[in-house]
Design an enzyme around this catalytic site. Structure first.
Site, PDB file in Angstrom:
ATOM      1  N   ASP A 146       1.086  -1.262  -0.216  1.00  0.00           N
ATOM      2  CA  ASP A 146       0.197   0.151   0.041  1.00  0.00           C
ATOM      3  C   ASP A 146       1.004   1.105  -0.036  1.00  0.00           C
ATOM      4  O   ASP A 146       1.824   1.019   0.692  1.00  0.00           O
ATOM      5  CB  ASP A 146      -0.956   0.002   1.240  1.00  0.00           C
ATOM      6  N   GLN A 147       0.549   2.289  -0.895  1.00  0.00           N
ATOM      7  CA  GLN A 147       1.147   3.557  -0.969  1.00  0.00           C
ATOM      8  C   GLN A 147       1.185   5.133  -0.187  1.00  0.00           C
ATOM      9  O   GLN A 147      -1.166   4.896  -0.550  1.00  0.00           O
ATOM     10  CB  GLN A 147       1.747   3.154  -2.302  1.00  0.00           C
TER      11      GLN A 147
END
Length: 202
Positions: free
Chosen positions: A71-72
């Site tokens: 995830d970013q």
């Protein structure tokens, strides 16, 4: 002993393309995860939590697999920048970022579904944006339509023209998957891209 199935818990074509670089056989699965941050949750804690949550979300359907979750988020001065979702929001985000430093935090999780053991980490990457004019911002948004990208740009495309400087250990991190750190985690499970390789399974 046979190699466990490798699963990428993501439907992102960008993450899939990055993982394909390693030449390992893998499948993809869509994780059903609420990605909303918790109250006052810092960016690093958010991406680490969501990376593991995504991996665990597909573990039930892949109980013997090694599952990759990621995830970013982008942030500026501690403020998390979400995906713009539309033209006006993208223009506003790039206007906010112009001439400033944007920090990307990318969470990575490698989950051994059979044992339930998860290894998680956060890889940072910093981008110094150019001082952009309204015309440059509008031109970029019209051409790239980066509405599903955190920070309103795609570094793998024309977005590179928005940058003055990049600072980080792995440029793949900016696209969404820190491959250098992932290779280290995979090697710890006996999977070495340098000695074994195949095409993706799906």
């Amino acid at each position: 002993m046979s190699q466990p199935e490798l699963v990428l818990a993501s439907t992102s074509p960008f993450r899939r393309a990055l993982l394909e670089r390693l030449g390992l056989a893998f499948t993809t699965a869509a994780p059903e995860v609420d990605e909303q941050p918790l109250p006052d949750e810092p960016a690093q804690a958010l991406v680490m939590r969501l990376a593991e949550a995504k991996a665990r979300a597909v573990a039930a359907s892949h109980p013997d697999a090694l599952i990759i979750g990621s995830d970013q988020v982008a942030s500026i001065d501690g403020q998390i920048l979400g995906k713009p979702g539309g033209h006006e929001a993208a223009v506003a985000q790039l206007g906010l970022c112009a001439g400033r430093a944007v920090t990307f935090q990318t969470g990575l999780c490698l989950l051994d579904a059979a044992s339930g053991r998860a290894q998680t980490l956060v890889e940072p990457f910093r981008v110094q944006m150019r001082a952009l004019s309204p015309a440059q911002i509008a031109g970029y948004v019209d051409r790239e339509r980066p509405f599903s990208s955190a920070g309103s740009f795609k570094s793998e495309g024309l977005g590179i023209a928005l940058f003055e400087r990049l600072e980080g250990e792995d440029p793949n991190t900016l696209i969404g998957l820190p491959l250098i750190r992932l290779v280290t985690l995979l090697q710890g499970h006996g999977i070495d891209p340098l000695t074994q390789g195949a095409r993706p399974l799906d």
